[in-house]
Design a protein around this motif. Structure first.
Motif, PDB file in Angstrom:
ATOM      1  N   SER A  16       7.141   4.563   9.754  1.00 41.62           N
ATOM      2  CA  SER A  16       7.206   5.746  10.613  1.00 41.62           C
ATOM      3  C   SER A  16       7.089   5.325  12.079  1.00 41.62           C
ATOM      4  N   SER A  17       7.623   6.140  12.947  1.00 45.32           N
ATOM      5  CA  SER A  17       7.507   5.871  14.384  1.00 45.32           C
ATOM      6  C   SER A  17       6.046   5.782  14.797  1.00 45.32           C
ATOM      7  N   VAL A  18       5.215   6.634  14.226  1.00 46.51           N
ATOM      8  CA  VAL A  18       3.783   6.613  14.532  1.00 46.51           C
ATOM      9  C   VAL A  18       3.192   5.257  14.155  1.00 46.51           C
ATOM     10  N   LYS A  19       3.540   4.748  12.984  1.00 46.27           N
ATOM     11  CA  LYS A  19       2.983   3.469  12.537  1.00 46.27           C
ATOM     12  C   LYS A  19       3.463   2.330  13.424  1.00 46.27           C
ATOM     13  N   LYS A  20       4.718   2.361  13.863  1.00 48.79           N
ATOM     14  CA  LYS A  20       5.232   1.302  14.739  1.00 48.79           C
ATOM     15  C   LYS A  20       4.455   1.285  16.058  1.00 48.79           C
ATOM     16  N   ILE A  21       4.244   2.450  16.634  1.00 48.64           N
ATOM     17  CA  ILE A  21       3.490   2.519  17.892  1.00 48.64           C
ATOM     18  C   ILE A  21       2.027   2.155  17.632  1.00 48.64           C
ATOM     19  N   ILE A  58       0.835  -1.207   0.000  1.00 52.41           N
ATOM     20  CA  ILE A  58       0.000   0.000   0.000  1.00 52.41           C
ATOM     21  C   ILE A  58       0.866   1.252   0.000  1.00 52.41           C
ATOM     22  N   MET A  59       1.825   1.306   0.904  1.00 49.86           N
ATOM     23  CA  MET A  59       2.627   2.519   1.054  1.00 49.86           C
ATOM     24  C   MET A  59       3.577   2.760  -0.122  1.00 49.86           C
ATOM     25  N   TYR A  60       4.024   1.696  -0.761  1.00 45.58           N
ATOM     26  CA  TYR A  60       4.935   1.855  -1.887  1.00 45.58           C
ATOM     27  C   TYR A  60       4.211   2.208  -3.187  1.00 45.58           C
ATOM     28  N   THR A  61       2.890   2.020  -3.228  1.00 35.38           N
ATOM     29  CA  THR A  61       2.162   2.323  -4.467  1.00 35.38           C
ATOM     30  C   THR A  61       1.242   3.537  -4.370  1.00 35.38           C
ATOM     31  N   VAL A  62       0.873   3.963  -3.185  1.00 34.81           N
ATOM     32  CA  VAL A  62      -0.158   4.989  -3.020  1.00 34.81           C
ATOM     33  C   VAL A  62       0.164   6.287  -3.767  1.00 34.81           C
ATOM     34  N   LYS A  63       1.411   6.679  -3.804  1.00 36.33           N
ATOM     35  CA  LYS A  63       1.778   7.966  -4.419  1.00 36.33           C
ATOM     36  C   LYS A  63       1.919   7.869  -5.938  1.00 36.33           C
ATOM     37  N   THR A  64       1.955   6.658  -6.483  1.00 38.04           N
ATOM     38  CA  THR A  64       2.295   6.493  -7.896  1.00 38.04           C
ATOM     39  C   THR A  64       1.112   6.132  -8.792  1.00 38.04           C
ATOM     40  N   THR A  75      -2.443   7.015   5.359  1.00 36.42           N
ATOM     41  CA  THR A  75      -1.814   6.440   4.179  1.00 36.42           C
ATOM     42  C   THR A  75      -1.154   7.529   3.354  1.00 36.42           C
ATOM     43  N   ILE A  76      -1.771   8.679   3.286  1.00 33.51           N
ATOM     44  CA  ILE A  76      -1.182   9.815   2.576  1.00 33.51           C
ATOM     45  C   ILE A  76       0.018  10.353   3.347  1.00 33.51           C
ATOM     46  N   ASP A  77      -0.112  10.429   4.667  1.00 34.26           N
ATOM     47  CA  ASP A  77       0.959  10.926   5.537  1.00 34.26           C
ATOM     48  C   ASP A  77       1.190   9.917   6.656  1.00 34.26           C
ATOM     49  N   PRO A  78       2.204   9.059   6.523  1.00 32.34           N
ATOM     50  CA  PRO A  78       2.423   7.998   7.515  1.00 32.34           C
ATOM     51  C   PRO A  78       2.810   8.491   8.913  1.00 32.34           C
ATOM     52  N   ASP A  79       2.990   9.796   9.066  1.00 29.71           N
ATOM     53  CA  ASP A  79       3.241  10.347  10.393  1.00 29.71           C
ATOM     54  C   ASP A  79       1.943  10.715  11.108  1.00 29.71           C
ATOM     55  N   LYS A  80       0.816  10.408  10.478  1.00 27.33           N
ATOM     56  CA  LYS A  80      -0.492  10.632  11.101  1.00 27.33           C
ATOM     57  C   LYS A  80      -0.986   9.311  11.687  1.00 27.33           C
ATOM     58  N   PRO A  81      -1.681   9.375  12.807  1.00 22.87           N
ATOM     59  CA  PRO A  81      -2.143   8.139  13.460  1.00 22.87           C
ATOM     60  C   PRO A  81      -3.430   7.583  12.854  1.00 22.87           C
ATOM     61  N   ILE A  82      -3.646   6.324  13.159  1.00 20.28           N
ATOM     62  CA  ILE A  82      -4.868   5.613  12.772  1.00 20.28           C
ATOM     63  C   ILE A  82      -5.854   5.687  13.935  1.00 20.28           C
TER      64      ILE A  82
END
Length: 183
Positions: free
Chosen positions: A170-175, A26-32, A100-107
């Protein structure tokens, strides 16, 4: 017979159990790609985030997703636009789009809300949207504060130790993964 590499095999197995491979795709294709037209991406995203909505809803969602990607919409903008188009207050799916657009944002999901002691309230849709925006900013603030703690540094280091091929998260995604796992 090839050498058995327990560390690599266990990392791959645990990564699959957390669907890190799907998240990577998902993350490797979303921008392309054009999210509104790429049904392969949509199928992967739907499966990863368990989106079970009808075709009309998904068309709205992915059209808005592509627009949000190009225009850097905020959580508040997306939740309001998604409500205007679908009639549903979709805080969780809004956050997944934004993150998904900004991986530094939380879910936003039920486990994050539970672990942070938060609950969406409101009798009307407008109250729920307003409260959702407040709660999302509380989640963002919690992450901002938590990521400055020694505990966060230790947890991120441990995540990286277990998943050395996913240190790019991202650190946010890991947490977020850890909060999601804490049930």
């Amino acid at each position: 017979m090839d050498r058995i590499d327990a560390r690599k095999l266990l990392e791959e197995q645990f990564a699959r159990s957390l669907a890190l491979d799907k998240y990577k795709l998902i993350m490797y294709t979303v921008k392309t790609i054009d999210l509104s037209k790429d049904y392969g991406f949509q199928k992967t995203f739907n499966a990863f985030y368990r989106i079970r909505r009808n075709t009309e809803w998904r068309e709205c969602f992915y059209g808005l997703f592509e627009c949000a990607k190009k225009n850097h919409f905020s959580f508040e903008e997306v939740i309001n636009k998604l409500y205007a188009e679908t009639g549903n207050v979709e805080a969780s799916f809004t956050s997944k789009m934004i993150a998904t657009i900004d991986p530094d944002k939380p879910i936003w999901d039920q486990y994050v809300l539970h672990n942070l002691g938060l609950e969406l309230k409101g009798k009307t849709s407008q109250e729920r949207i307003k409260n959702a925006v407040v709660i999302y900013y509380r989640i963002e603030n919690w992450f901002d504060n938590y990521l400055q703690t020694d505990e966060a540094y230790e947890n991120i280091a441990e995540f990286d130790r277990w998943f050395p091929n996913y240190t790019w998260l991202s650190s946010v995604k890991k947490i977020d993964y850890l909060l999601w796992s804490k049930r």
